[in-house]
Write a protein that holds these residues in place. Structure first.
Motif, PDB file in Angstrom:
ATOM      1  N   MET A   1       1.219  -1.020   0.467  1.00  0.00           N
ATOM      2  CA  MET A   1       0.213   0.555   0.187  1.00  0.00           C
ATOM      3  C   MET A   1       0.778   1.516  -0.308  1.00  0.00           C
ATOM      4  O   MET A   1       1.742   1.241   0.918  1.00  0.00           O
ATOM      5  CB  MET A   1      -0.846   0.087   1.626  1.00  0.00           C
ATOM      6  CG  MET A   1      -1.268   1.030   1.443  1.00  0.00           C
ATOM      7  SD  MET A   1      -2.673   0.875   3.189  1.00  0.00           S
ATOM      8  CE  MET A   1      -3.544   2.269   3.021  1.00  0.00           C
ATOM      9  N   SER A  36       6.982   4.243   0.745  1.00  0.00           N
ATOM     10  CA  SER A  36       6.411   2.761  -0.012  1.00  0.00           C
ATOM     11  C   SER A  36       5.974   2.250   0.826  1.00  0.00           C
ATOM     12  O   SER A  36       4.937   1.488   0.517  1.00  0.00           O
ATOM     13  CB  SER A  36       7.771   2.093  -0.161  1.00  0.00           C
ATOM     14  OG  SER A  36       8.864   1.744   0.487  1.00  0.00           O
ATOM     15  N   SER A  37       5.971   1.974   2.323  1.00  0.00           N
ATOM     16  CA  SER A  37       5.569   1.070   2.643  1.00  0.00           C
ATOM     17  C   SER A  37       4.410   1.416   4.090  1.00  0.00           C
ATOM     18  O   SER A  37       4.878   2.131   4.238  1.00  0.00           O
ATOM     19  CB  SER A  37       6.455  -0.063   3.392  1.00  0.00           C
ATOM     20  OG  SER A  37       7.272   0.648   3.439  1.00  0.00           O
ATOM     21  N   GLU A  40      -0.879  -1.649   6.836  1.00  0.00           N
ATOM     22  CA  GLU A  40      -2.093  -1.820   6.914  1.00  0.00           C
ATOM     23  C   GLU A  40      -2.836  -3.462   7.878  1.00  0.00           C
ATOM     24  O   GLU A  40      -4.170  -2.535   8.595  1.00  0.00           O
ATOM     25  CB  GLU A  40      -2.953  -2.924   5.665  1.00  0.00           C
ATOM     26  CG  GLU A  40      -1.943  -1.902   4.054  1.00  0.00           C
ATOM     27  CD  GLU A  40      -2.019  -3.259   3.140  1.00  0.00           C
ATOM     28  OE1 GLU A  40      -1.915  -4.161   2.965  1.00  0.00           O
ATOM     29  OE2 GLU A  40      -1.853  -2.633   1.587  1.00  0.00           O
ATOM     30  N   LEU A 245       7.362   3.010  -8.378  1.00  0.00           N
ATOM     31  CA  LEU A 245       7.069   2.193  -9.052  1.00  0.00           C
ATOM     32  C   LEU A 245       5.652   3.259 -10.018  1.00  0.00           C
ATOM     33  O   LEU A 245       5.639   4.261  -9.522  1.00  0.00           O
ATOM     34  CB  LEU A 245       5.284   1.866  -7.167  1.00  0.00           C
ATOM     35  CG  LEU A 245       5.997   0.856  -6.802  1.00  0.00           C
ATOM     36  CD1 LEU A 245       4.355   0.494  -5.946  1.00  0.00           C
ATOM     37  CD2 LEU A 245       6.284  -0.256  -7.145  1.00  0.00           C
ATOM     38  N   GLY A 248       2.172  -0.293 -11.617  1.00  0.00           N
ATOM     39  CA  GLY A 248       1.998  -1.871 -11.020  1.00  0.00           C
ATOM     40  C   GLY A 248       3.519  -2.973 -11.039  1.00  0.00           C
ATOM     41  O   GLY A 248       3.810  -3.651  -9.833  1.00  0.00           O
ATOM     42  N   SER A 280       3.346  -4.070  -4.200  1.00  0.00           N
ATOM     43  CA  SER A 280       2.557  -2.722  -4.337  1.00  0.00           C
ATOM     44  C   SER A 280       2.942  -2.217  -3.535  1.00  0.00           C
ATOM     45  O   SER A 280       2.337  -0.880  -2.801  1.00  0.00           O
ATOM     46  CB  SER A 280       1.686  -3.697  -3.567  1.00  0.00           C
ATOM     47  OG  SER A 280       1.923  -4.429  -2.263  1.00  0.00           O
ATOM     48  N   SER A 281       4.245  -2.284  -3.124  1.00  0.00           N
ATOM     49  CA  SER A 281       5.009  -1.390  -1.719  1.00  0.00           C
ATOM     50  C   SER A 281       6.677  -2.082  -1.937  1.00  0.00           C
ATOM     51  O   SER A 281       6.839  -3.088  -2.536  1.00  0.00           O
ATOM     52  CB  SER A 281       5.034  -1.075  -0.339  1.00  0.00           C
ATOM     53  OG  SER A 281       4.899  -2.603  -0.010  1.00  0.00           O
ATOM     54  N   HIS A 293       4.577  -7.876  -2.734  1.00  0.00           N
ATOM     55  CA  HIS A 293       3.618  -9.020  -3.980  1.00  0.00           C
ATOM     56  C   HIS A 293       3.211 -10.276  -4.027  1.00  0.00           C
ATOM     57  O   HIS A 293       3.713 -11.448  -3.308  1.00  0.00           O
ATOM     58  CB  HIS A 293       5.186  -9.121  -4.797  1.00  0.00           C
ATOM     59  CG  HIS A 293       4.095  -9.989  -6.206  1.00  0.00           C
ATOM     60  ND1 HIS A 293       3.298  -9.220  -6.833  1.00  0.00           N
ATOM     61  CD2 HIS A 293       5.048 -11.077  -6.700  1.00  0.00           C
ATOM     62  CE1 HIS A 293       3.273 -10.222  -8.039  1.00  0.00           C
ATOM     63  NE2 HIS A 293       4.058 -11.158  -7.629  1.00  0.00           N
ATOM     64  N   ASN A 294       2.238  -9.864  -4.059  1.00  0.00           N
ATOM     65  CA  ASN A 294       1.184 -11.595  -3.450  1.00  0.00           C
ATOM     66  C   ASN A 294       1.298 -11.553  -1.755  1.00  0.00           C
ATOM     67  O   ASN A 294       1.038 -12.568  -1.627  1.00  0.00           O
ATOM     68  CB  ASN A 294       0.572 -12.395  -4.395  1.00  0.00           C
ATOM     69  CG  ASN A 294       0.902 -12.378  -5.309  1.00  0.00           C
ATOM     70  OD1 ASN A 294       0.153 -11.131  -5.925  1.00  0.00           O
ATOM     71  ND2 ASN A 294       1.164 -12.995  -6.517  1.00  0.00           N
ATOM     72  N   ASP A 327       2.506  -7.398   5.766  1.00  0.00           N
ATOM     73  CA  ASP A 327       1.859  -6.276   5.103  1.00  0.00           C
ATOM     74  C   ASP A 327       2.773  -5.304   5.094  1.00  0.00           C
ATOM     75  O   ASP A 327       2.394  -4.111   4.586  1.00  0.00           O
ATOM     76  CB  ASP A 327       0.423  -6.231   6.036  1.00  0.00           C
ATOM     77  CG  ASP A 327       0.804  -6.615   7.445  1.00  0.00           C
ATOM     78  OD1 ASP A 327      -0.175  -7.571   7.993  1.00  0.00           O
ATOM     79  OD2 ASP A 327       1.665  -6.005   8.136  1.00  0.00           O
TER      80      ASP A 327
END
Length: 373
Positions: A1, A36-37, A40, A245, A248, A280-281, A293-294, A327
């Protein structure tokens, strides 16, 4: 995120910044500080973690906790004795970021600082072994090696070392008070002696450029912010390299001595390029990087201390899945932190107790650590 405004609730590696033996100074990290991170799933009441070369901060229960090296009082726990376990400084804050032997925090809308003031980056005088108010209003902060950025009224303010023009205030004179660069931005990231910003969806850069880290297709330093033309949705800085980023996937630029750019080989790159790694981050340390990723941590680059969490100590020039669920991610110096649900885990270099285990033994695998007294 990914957060579009630095730090508020993000886990950041204040960029610990160094690249190879040649650049064994770290900052941040970096680093951003849009970076980036973001957390969550906050473990317990942990809101964020930020690490530099050999010390870390965490926001927990609304106050700053710290661990690791303390030669300049950067832990904010009074005195200059290093601490191998996490402790509460009692300093309230909304966000916190670690620089090279110093730190910044946001509290009640202004920048607070602690630790080293070698180049005036503390932006204040007085007892620097405890947190103190600089009086500089800000909504976001970033800490480099010996320089800092803040966002205030939509523009970048800067302070500290300016040898390579990294302050973006024209010239190369060190500045001990915060000053407005006039550069508009929505997010900021600080590297060793350079910086990145996002403005109108593209990356801007300033400062040191010996390895092409500014992404301008040359090796000339810049004393004013310049538009690289590279679109991005998030940025983070390692020592002398950067990740972004876009669409994606992870893009990279700059120093590549350990293969941390993920673009094949170890040649430096002076223009942004797509690594093809979905994420994603992202977060960059001294010469290594993490990506989410995933739901798992992927890592790349220098691995002399096992910081990649991929078993062994061999450098890796391509992204690889550690298999570790997470996460949020933080890469710093030659180590890292992640969160996985209610757990906080750390890995890699630990000579100053920065991993928080009460000892100085390195860890080659992500290992659960407790942030409490």
């Amino acid at each position: 995120m990914l957060k579009k405004h630095l730090l508020g609730g993000a886990i950041v590696a204040a960029l610990s910044l160094s690249a190879h033996a040649e650049f064994e100074y770290r900052v941040p990290m970096g680093m951003d500080f849009d970076v980036s991170s973001a957390l969550e799933s906050a473990p317990q009441d942990l809101n964020s973690i930020s690490c530099a070369d050999s010390h870390c901060y965490a926001l927990k229960g609304g106050t700053i906790w710290s661990v690791g090296s303390n030669a300049y009082g950067e832990l904010g726990r009074e005195g200059t004795t290093s601490q191998y376990t996490w402790g509460n400084t009692g300093q309230p804050a909304d966000s916190v970021v670690a620089g090279n032997n110093y730190g910044y925090a946001l509290h009640n809308g202004t920048v607070w600082s602690v630790g080293s003031n070698t180049y005036g980056m503390a932006g204040r005088s007085g007892d620097l072994t405890v947190w103190g108010d600089t009086g500089q209003p800000a909504t976001a902060i970033a800490a480099g090696d010996h320089h800092g950025y803040a966002l205030h009224n939509g523009t970048i303010w800067s302070v500290g070392r300016n040898t390579k023009g990294q302050l973006g205030r024209a010239g190369t004179t060190t500045q001990t008070t915060w000053g407005d660069t006039g550069q508009p931005a929505s997010s900021i990231a600080a590297g060793y002696q350079h910086g990145y910003a996002l403005h109108n969806g593209t990356i801007w850069s300033v400062g040191y450029n010996h390895a092409g880290q500014l992404g301008l297709s040359d090796l000339s330093d810049r004393q004013a912010w310049v538009n690289t033309g590279q679109p991005a949705t998030a940025i983070t800085s390692g020592s002398n390299f950067g990740y972004a980023l876009f669409s994606g996937t992870v893009w990279s630029v700059g120093f590549n001595g350990s293969g941390q750019l993920g673009r094949g080989g170890t040649a430096n790159q002076s223009s942004w390029g797509d690594t093809g790694q979905p994420a994603s981050s992202i977060n960059g340390g001294s010469a290594h990087g993490y990506a989410l990723h995933n739901g798992t941590v992927w890592s790349i680059g220098r691995n002399v201390k096992g910081q990649l969490g991929r078993a062994g100590t061999t450098d890796q020039s391509s992204w690889g899945d550690t298999g570790q669920l997470a996460d949020s991610i933080v890469a710093a110096g030659q180590y890292g932190y992640i969160t996985n649900g209610s757990e906080t885990l750390s890995v890699g270099h630990n000579s100053n107790g920065q991993l928080g285990f009460g000892d100085t033994a390195d860890r080659g695998n992500f290992t659960a650590v407790t942030i409490s007294e």
